[in-house]
Enzyme design. Structure first.
Site, short mmCIF file in Angstrom:
data_model
loop_
_atom_site.label_atom_id
_atom_site.label_comp_id
_atom_site.label_asym_id
_atom_site.label_seq_id
_atom_site.Cartn_x
_atom_site.Cartn_y
_atom_site.Cartn_z
N GLU A 329 0.82 -1.19 0.00
CA GLU A 329 0.00 0.00 0.00
C GLU A 329 0.87 1.26 0.00
O GLU A 329 1.75 1.41 0.86
CB GLU A 329 -0.90 0.03 1.24
CG GLU A 329 -1.89 -1.11 1.34
CD GLU A 329 -2.69 -1.07 2.63
OE1 GLU A 329 -3.87 -1.45 2.59
OE2 GLU A 329 -2.14 -0.66 3.68
N CYS A 330 0.61 2.15 -0.92
CA CYS A 330 1.24 3.47 -0.98
C CYS A 330 2.76 3.38 -0.91
O CYS A 330 3.41 3.09 -1.91
CB CYS A 330 0.68 4.38 0.12
SG CYS A 330 0.90 6.14 -0.22
N GLY A 331 3.37 3.59 0.26
CA GLY A 331 4.82 3.49 0.36
C GLY A 331 5.33 2.13 -0.05
O GLY A 331 6.40 2.00 -0.66
#
Length: 461
Positions: A329-331
């Site tokens: 997720e994201c990072g």
């Protein structure tokens, strides 16, 4: 017990300052304090946790049902003396400008929690009463029981504001902070987690508590925020039927630390044992892992270290090649791409599993709630399932592929997002499993299939 929402008239009025200061003050009195944060914020709960020594919880009336909100508050605060719920933005600000959904006002109503309203009354006198009166009148069910004024010029200024509000609004003004009473809050981004772990912020927390004890009537605060514990008969966090144990590796350190506490708790509820490892410390994915979770954080701020930590990178590649169902997720999504280009134009090689690169920018790239629908072949969420989450990032993905992981619907449009390939689900969206616990079952089932040889080993990365 005491339970209350610390809300503000808007962002930047001092909600977090008062929240952590009051938490520290109550802790010094020997009370056990449980923190909560309205909305999808990851940073403020990190402060709460550092002060209270208990995991702070996110509660959100858009991403989860009302029953789940109540269950989270009831479970986390059952052994606490005081539960403090920090609001988000302004008291009535949430998903829509036309309703209270997703707002601190909505959370107050759902949890039957009284509200302390924080007002920036700089350069005001009687006008401060008009602001408070407006907040009272917008929703007749608002349970605003007291006011704290911020950024005042002097004690006499406080007396003027107090007199106006108490006459016109009929509720007490229980204290204030003068301008410059507390030091500026330390960085809420780079270095926050390691600074907290080292105890570097303890003196800052103490200075907030000292300032608040001087000008806020804590006894009155405790008197007007007494309430009954929430009664919750059953919830999604209740123990599930016995399942075979599943081992999930979770990347967790200063670079990757954005995880909803309830996501981790739901994984455990459904049979997962979580094993943490640190990419920043060049640690390998634990050998017994059957699934892999790489959450959000600040990989761009630690890109140099992440780029050179080859043992971690090789172990993640090997785990994914073995077929471990992986959520990034994201990072985590950024980490799986070919490279991260920072704001200074420096380029750092990442894992190279997802084609393309990520470019950091000064302008906010995305912010807001997301309604997510899966696609065929997604082990986490299929084309007939929905979940909710949010996005918040200052980077953009530059690359081309033909395998989106899901359809993400924001306020203005719905579009295909993320990256799906065999056992990888990756993208900018942070899922909240409490919005649909079926995702947890789906993931753990996929992990067991790998263990039983039903999920093929991947040799295409």
């Amino acid at each position: 017990m005491n339970r209350f929402v610390l809300a503000g008239t808007g962002s930047g009025v001092g909600k977090t300052t008062f929240t952590i200061g009051i938490m520290r003050t109550l802790m010094k009195r020997g009370l056990t304090v449980q923190g909560f944060k309205c909305g999808p914020d990851y940073i403020d709960p990190t402060y709460h946790t550092a002060v209270t020594k208990r995991p702070s919880r996110n509660i959100d009336s858009f991403m989860m049902s009302h029953d789940t909100v109540r269950a989270i508050v009831a479970r986390a605060s059952q052994d606490a003396d005081a539960a403090i719920i920090e609001g988000v933005m302004g008291f009535y600000d949430g998903k829509s400008p036309l309703s209270n959904e997703g707002s601190a006002a909505h959370i107050s109503a759902i949890t039957k929690s009284p509200v302390i309203l924080i007002v920036n009354a700089a350069s005001m006198a009687r006008s401060a009463a008009a602001i408070v009166k407006g907040f009272q009148l917008l929703d007749e069910h608002s349970n605003i029981v007291g006011v704290i004024a911020n950024q005042l010029g002097s004690k006499s200024h406080f007396e003027i504001v107090k007199a106006a509000i108490e006459q016109e609004c009929g509720i007490p003004v229980i204290g204030y902070l003068p301008k410059g009473a507390v030091p500026m809050m330390p960085s809420r981004h780079l270095g926050l987690v390691p600074a907290i772990e080292r105890g570097d912020l303890d003196s800052y927390f103490d200075s907030l508590a000292e300032a608040i004890e001087e000008t806020v009537d804590i006894e009155q605060l405790l008197e007007i925020t007494k309430t009954q514990p929430l009664d919750v008969a059953e919830s999604i966090f209740d123990a599930q039927p016995q399942k075979q144990e599943v081992h999930i590796a979770v990347a967790k350190d200063a670079a990757f630390n954005f995880y909803y506490e309830e996501n981790l708790e739901l994984l455990r509820t459904y049979g997962a044992t979580l094993h943490y490892f640190s990419p920043l410390q060049n640690e390998e994915v634990p050998e017994k892992a059957q699934g892999l979770y790489i959450g959000g954080g600040f990989p761009e701020e630690f890109a140099k270290s992440l780029a050179k930590n080859e043992e971690t990178k090789q172990s993640i590649r090997a785990a994914i090649m073995r077929g471990l169902p992986t959520l990034a997720e994201c990072g985590g999504f950024m980490y799986l791409t070919e490279e991260i280009r920072n704001r200074q134009g420096q380029v750092f090689p990442m894992l190279g599993i997802i084609p393309g690169r990520v470019r950091m920018q000064d302008k906010l790239a995305a912010l807001g709630y997301r309604e997510i629908t899966g696609v065929p072949g997604n082990f986490l969420i299929n084309e007939e399932e929905q979940a909710k989450g949010h996005e918040f990032h200052y980077s953009t993905y530059e690359g081309e592929h033909t395998s989106p992981a899901y359809v993400s619907k924001g306020r203005f449009r719905a579009q295909q997002e993320g990256y799906l390939h065999k056992n990888i689900v990756a993208g900018y969206t942070h899922f909240h499993f409490a919005s649909n616990p079926q995702l947890v079952e789906n993931w753990l089932t996929a992990c067991l299939e790998v263990n039983n040889g039903l999920f093929p080993t991947i040799n295409e990365y």
